[in-house]
Design an enzyme around this catalytic site. Structure first.
Site, PDB file in Angstrom:
ATOM      1  CB  ALA A 132       3.500   8.999  20.211  1.00  0.00           C
ATOM      2  NE  ARG A 133      -2.498  11.110  17.339  1.00  0.00           N
ATOM      3  CZ  ARG A 133      -3.251  10.361  16.548  1.00  0.00           C
ATOM      4  NH1 ARG A 133      -4.037   9.415  17.086  1.00  0.00           N
ATOM      5  NH2 ARG A 133      -3.227  10.523  15.240  1.00  0.00           N
ATOM      6  CG  ASP A 176      -0.708   0.869  -4.389  1.00  0.00           C
ATOM      7  OD1 ASP A 176      -0.728   1.417  -3.271  1.00  0.00           O
ATOM      8  OD2 ASP A 176      -1.664   0.905  -5.187  1.00  0.00           O
ATOM      9  N   GLY A 198       0.834  -1.200   0.000  1.00  0.00           N
ATOM     10  CA  GLY A 198       0.000   0.000   0.000  1.00  0.00           C
ATOM     11  C   GLY A 198       0.864   1.242   0.000  1.00  0.00           C
ATOM     12  CG  HIS A 216      -5.388   3.169  17.140  1.00  0.00           C
ATOM     13  ND1 HIS A 216      -4.888   4.323  17.685  1.00  0.00           N
ATOM     14  CD2 HIS A 216      -5.461   3.389  15.802  1.00  0.00           C
ATOM     15  CE1 HIS A 216      -4.654   5.207  16.716  1.00  0.00           C
ATOM     16  NE2 HIS A 216      -5.004   4.653  15.565  1.00  0.00           N
TER      17      HIS A 216
END
Length: 305
Positions: free
Chosen positions: A147-148, A34, A9, A172
């Site tokens: 991380a945020r 892809d 992708g 998530h």
């Protein structure tokens, strides 16, 4: 280990993963695939033109069959979230893609890293379709949420992000939970930090939960930070670091969970997510993790139905 990495992708997320992987210098060869073969070829050419600015790495395109020669395959295929859409709204479209990819990778001897959302349910779909051991099918899970959280806590406290130790677990997505009881700054429990308040926890947890939606509303996608997250995960795998990361994998008894893919702290090395850790949680956090698992089990059942 040859440190060959494949990316399936080459949309906005896949190419951000490629750039971050090249800059991190963790791969010796980077293979791109892809459905639009011309796009993959163009991205490989474009990235190769920057070879003077990253550690030596060969770039090429590959078929799905050729991807089986890699040490790690990153799956970034599928469509992105649209404004106003939750990650679970993506599920049916991207589950079909993951099942196809999983069948193509059956018998693969390396590790698969899944980035496509909703990453937890799709990790389960891909693991089941491929038949690979759960420890070798990892989703990026709540690595980005973590991380945020650390970035927001750093801004809130005026402390460097890498001095903050805090984790987001579970889905998530909307049912994720922040492990506030275990959060620390330089060894000091966050809840003992001068001026810290419960209201701050609620505000920051909400900000982390909706962060992706805020970005998507403004630019239509999230891609750069997840690219960096994935490169960090690749580093742990390819360098056999034994680093603890909040990756998603199909759980086999950890925290009493069975058959559901979600994020818990996991030791990541050459063999994949080889050891799942269960941190201490207070009663509210235990209940939130159980709820997150129920949400994901229901979502997985909706695909199977």
């Amino acid at each position: 280990m040859r440190r060959q990495v494949g990316i399936i992708g080459t949309g906005s997320v896949g190419t951000s993963v490629a750039v971050s992987t090249l800059q991190a210098g963790v791969a010796r060869t980077l293979w791109l695939h892809d459905l639009n073969a011309a796009r993959a070829e163009g991205e490989a050419m474009d990235l190769a033109h920057g070879a003077a600015f990253y550690p030596a790495c060969a770039l090429r395109t590959a078929t799905l069959a050729e991807m089986r020669q890699c040490d790690v395959v990153v799956v970034a295929a599928g469509r992105n979230s649209r404004p106003g859409e939750t990650r679970l709204d993506l599920l049916r479209d991207n589950a079909r893609v993951m099942a196809d990819v999983g069948h193509a990778l059956a018998g693969f001897e390396g590790t698969v890293v899944l980035v496509t959302n909703p990453v937890d349910v799709l990790t389960r779909v891909l693991q089941q379709a491929s038949g690979l051991p759960p420890e070798r099918v990892l989703g990026t899970g709540t690595m980005l949420d973590t991380a945020r959280l650390r970035q927001m806590l750093g801004a809130e406290l005026g402390v460097a992000t890498n001095s903050i130790h805090a984790q987001v677990l579970g889905e998530h997505g909307d049912s994720e939970l922040v492990l506030w009881s275990g959060a620390q700054v330089g060894g000091v429990p966050l809840r003992q930090w001068r001026g810290w308040q419960a209201e701050t926890e609620a505000r920051l947890a909400h900000a982390v939960r909706v962060a992706a939606y805020e970005v998507i509303q403004r630019k239509g996608m999230t891609n750069h930070a997840i690219g960096m997250v994935t490169a960090r995960l690749l580093q742990a795998l390819l360098r056999d670091e034994g680093r603890v990361l909040t990756v998603s994998r199909v759980q086999q008894g950890a925290a009493g969970l069975q058959g559901v893919a979600l994020s818990l702290p996991t030791v990541v090395g050459r063999g994949g997510g080889v050891q799942v850790l269960v941190p201490q949680m207070d009663a509210a956090e235990q209940a939130a993790l159980a709820h997150s698992a129920q949400v994901l089990q229901a979502a997985a059942a909706s695909v199977a139905a």
